[in-house]
Write a protein that holds these residues in place. Structure first.
Motif, PDB file in Angstrom:
ATOM      1  N   MET A 169       0.824  -1.213   0.000  1.00  0.00           N
ATOM      2  CA  MET A 169       0.000   0.000   0.000  1.00  0.00           C
ATOM      3  C   MET A 169       0.859   1.264   0.000  1.00  0.00           C
ATOM      4  O   MET A 169       0.429   2.306  -0.490  1.00  0.00           O
ATOM      5  CB  MET A 169      -0.937   0.001   1.201  1.00  0.00           C
ATOM      6  CG  MET A 169      -2.019  -1.041   1.093  1.00  0.00           C
ATOM      7  SD  MET A 169      -3.073  -0.996   2.534  1.00  0.00           S
ATOM      8  CE  MET A 169      -4.177  -2.338   2.183  1.00  0.00           C
ATOM      9  N   MET A 170       2.049   1.168   0.532  1.00  0.00           N
ATOM     10  CA  MET A 170       2.950   2.323   0.550  1.00  0.00           C
ATOM     11  C   MET A 170       3.623   2.533  -0.806  1.00  0.00           C
ATOM     12  O   MET A 170       3.827   3.662  -1.228  1.00  0.00           O
ATOM     13  CB  MET A 170       4.024   2.148   1.629  1.00  0.00           C
ATOM     14  CG  MET A 170       3.504   2.245   3.040  1.00  0.00           C
ATOM     15  SD  MET A 170       2.792   3.846   3.465  1.00  0.00           S
ATOM     16  CE  MET A 170       4.182   4.931   3.236  1.00  0.00           C
ATOM     17  N   ILE A 171       3.968   1.439  -1.489  1.00  0.00           N
ATOM     18  CA  ILE A 171       4.762   1.557  -2.711  1.00  0.00           C
ATOM     19  C   ILE A 171       3.917   1.658  -3.985  1.00  0.00           C
ATOM     20  O   ILE A 171       4.400   2.108  -5.022  1.00  0.00           O
ATOM     21  CB  ILE A 171       5.761   0.375  -2.815  1.00  0.00           C
ATOM     22  CG1 ILE A 171       6.856   0.643  -3.852  1.00  0.00           C
ATOM     23  CG2 ILE A 171       5.044  -0.928  -3.139  1.00  0.00           C
ATOM     24  CD1 ILE A 171       7.850   1.675  -3.442  1.00  0.00           C
ATOM     25  N   VAL A 172       2.632   1.277  -3.914  1.00  0.00           N
ATOM     26  CA  VAL A 172       1.830   1.205  -5.135  1.00  0.00           C
ATOM     27  C   VAL A 172       1.771   2.532  -5.881  1.00  0.00           C
ATOM     28  O   VAL A 172       1.752   2.553  -7.117  1.00  0.00           O
ATOM     29  CB  VAL A 172       0.399   0.678  -4.832  1.00  0.00           C
ATOM     30  CG1 VAL A 172      -0.411   1.669  -4.017  1.00  0.00           C
ATOM     31  CG2 VAL A 172      -0.314   0.313  -6.133  1.00  0.00           C
ATOM     32  N   ARG A 173       1.809   3.606  -5.166  1.00  0.00           N
ATOM     33  CA  ARG A 173       1.711   4.930  -5.796  1.00  0.00           C
ATOM     34  C   ARG A 173       2.879   5.201  -6.746  1.00  0.00           C
ATOM     35  O   ARG A 173       2.716   5.854  -7.773  1.00  0.00           O
ATOM     36  CB  ARG A 173       1.681   5.972  -4.680  1.00  0.00           C
ATOM     37  CG  ARG A 173       1.474   7.360  -5.119  1.00  0.00           C
ATOM     38  CD  ARG A 173       1.395   8.268  -3.909  1.00  0.00           C
ATOM     39  NE  ARG A 173       0.569   9.395  -4.226  1.00  0.00           N
ATOM     40  CZ  ARG A 173      -0.006  10.180  -3.358  1.00  0.00           C
ATOM     41  NH1 ARG A 173       0.157   9.963  -2.083  1.00  0.00           N
ATOM     42  NH2 ARG A 173      -0.727  11.189  -3.746  1.00  0.00           N
ATOM     43  N   VAL A 174       4.046   4.694  -6.406  1.00  0.00           N
ATOM     44  CA  VAL A 174       5.221   4.958  -7.239  1.00  0.00           C
ATOM     45  C   VAL A 174       5.666   3.747  -8.042  1.00  0.00           C
ATOM     46  O   VAL A 174       6.370   3.894  -9.033  1.00  0.00           O
ATOM     47  CB  VAL A 174       6.409   5.503  -6.407  1.00  0.00           C
ATOM     48  CG1 VAL A 174       6.060   6.846  -5.797  1.00  0.00           C
ATOM     49  CG2 VAL A 174       6.825   4.523  -5.328  1.00  0.00           C
ATOM     50  N   GLY A 180       2.317  -5.175  -6.621  1.00  0.00           N
ATOM     51  CA  GLY A 180       1.714  -6.434  -7.054  1.00  0.00           C
ATOM     52  C   GLY A 180       2.568  -7.628  -6.710  1.00  0.00           C
ATOM     53  O   GLY A 180       2.063  -8.673  -6.291  1.00  0.00           O
ATOM     54  N   GLU A 181       3.875  -7.491  -6.860  1.00  0.00           N
ATOM     55  CA  GLU A 181       4.782  -8.592  -6.531  1.00  0.00           C
ATOM     56  C   GLU A 181       4.779  -8.884  -5.033  1.00  0.00           C
ATOM     57  O   GLU A 181       4.840 -10.044  -4.619  1.00  0.00           O
ATOM     58  CB  GLU A 181       6.204  -8.295  -7.013  1.00  0.00           C
ATOM     59  CG  GLU A 181       7.193  -9.416  -6.748  1.00  0.00           C
ATOM     60  CD  GLU A 181       6.760 -10.781  -7.293  1.00  0.00           C
ATOM     61  OE1 GLU A 181       7.083 -11.791  -6.633  1.00  0.00           O
ATOM     62  OE2 GLU A 181       6.111 -10.851  -8.347  1.00  0.00           O
ATOM     63  N   MET A 182       4.694  -7.859  -4.209  1.00  0.00           N
ATOM     64  CA  MET A 182       4.617  -8.090  -2.756  1.00  0.00           C
ATOM     65  C   MET A 182       3.390  -8.916  -2.403  1.00  0.00           C
ATOM     66  O   MET A 182       3.455  -9.824  -1.566  1.00  0.00           O
ATOM     67  CB  MET A 182       4.584  -6.767  -2.012  1.00  0.00           C
ATOM     68  CG  MET A 182       5.887  -6.052  -1.961  1.00  0.00           C
ATOM     69  SD  MET A 182       5.714  -4.481  -1.090  1.00  0.00           S
ATOM     70  CE  MET A 182       7.152  -3.638  -1.681  1.00  0.00           C
ATOM     71  N   LEU A 183       2.269  -8.590  -3.025  1.00  0.00           N
ATOM     72  CA  LEU A 183       1.040  -9.323  -2.731  1.00  0.00           C
ATOM     73  C   LEU A 183       1.089 -10.746  -3.310  1.00  0.00           C
ATOM     74  O   LEU A 183       0.582 -11.688  -2.692  1.00  0.00           O
ATOM     75  CB  LEU A 183      -0.173  -8.555  -3.238  1.00  0.00           C
ATOM     76  CG  LEU A 183      -0.400  -7.236  -2.503  1.00  0.00           C
ATOM     77  CD1 LEU A 183      -1.507  -6.433  -3.178  1.00  0.00           C
ATOM     78  CD2 LEU A 183      -0.710  -7.460  -1.029  1.00  0.00           C
TER      79      LEU A 183
END
Length: 191
Positions: A169-174, A180-183
């Motif tokens: 949720m923190m990185i999705v913006r950038v 997606g890979e984290m999830l």
């Protein structure tokens, strides 16, 4: 006697949510909120008390419309074995474009903690409650999916999955691909 409201408060908070989610609390000026909601400053302040009151109402709308519905299957009395996998897959799809606001802007609450509001006790309480709900939901999902794990292993797996969700949720913006890979990694970690 005051005038009756001639606007839909739900529609106003939804419009304000869009502005705050896109720009952040500090960066969203009152004239932008006037444009987004169609109300003038006086009406906004009369209805919500302040810009911060409107933000707090928008945060509750965010929780009610974006966060809580996704967590509901994991917080139910009976959690299906595949509920956590479904949550992670659906969140990944939302971040990769299924929910444009989330894909473009990340998590409203995580963004707010990194802003000038990050030290605000009221926001800290909301974020702490959100984290507890997320952790409980993921813990219930792990328990349903992996009943073979002992309590310590289940707790560690739930903590790791929670961390990957929050990081995404923190990185999705950038970097939506990294989110997606984290999830996807969280899903694979479930076993």
């Amino acid at each position: 006697m005051g005038r009756a409201r001639t606007f839909d408060e739900d529609a106003v908070t939804r419009s304000a949510l869009g502005a705050f989610w896109e720009q952040g609390y500090s960066e969203t000026a009152v004239p932008e909120l006037e444009d987004a909601t169609g109300l003038n400053r006086s009406s906004l302040y009369h209805a919500f008390g302040s810009k911060r009151g409107l933000f707090d109402a928008a945060v509750e709308r965010y929780l009610d419309e974006v966060v809580r519905p996704r967590l509901a299957p994991l917080l139910a009395d009976h959690v299906a074995p595949g509920a956590l996998g479904d949550y992670l897959r659906d969140l990944r799809e939302a971040m990769l474009g299924g929910l444009p606001e989330l894909a473009a802007n990340g998590c409203l609450l995580m963004n707010a903690t990194g802003s000038s509001l990050g030290h605000d006790a009221d926001l800290q309480h909301v974020v702490t409650r959100y984290h507890a709900d997320l952790r409980a939901a993921i813990g219930a999902g792990v328990a349903a999916h992996r009943p073979d794990l002992d309590a310590a292993a289940a707790r560690d797996l739930a903590t790791a999955c929670t961390a990957m969700v929050l990081a995404s949720m923190m990185i999705v913006r950038v970097n939506p691909t990294a989110a997606g890979e984290m999830l996807a990694t969280a899903s694979r970690t479930l076993g």
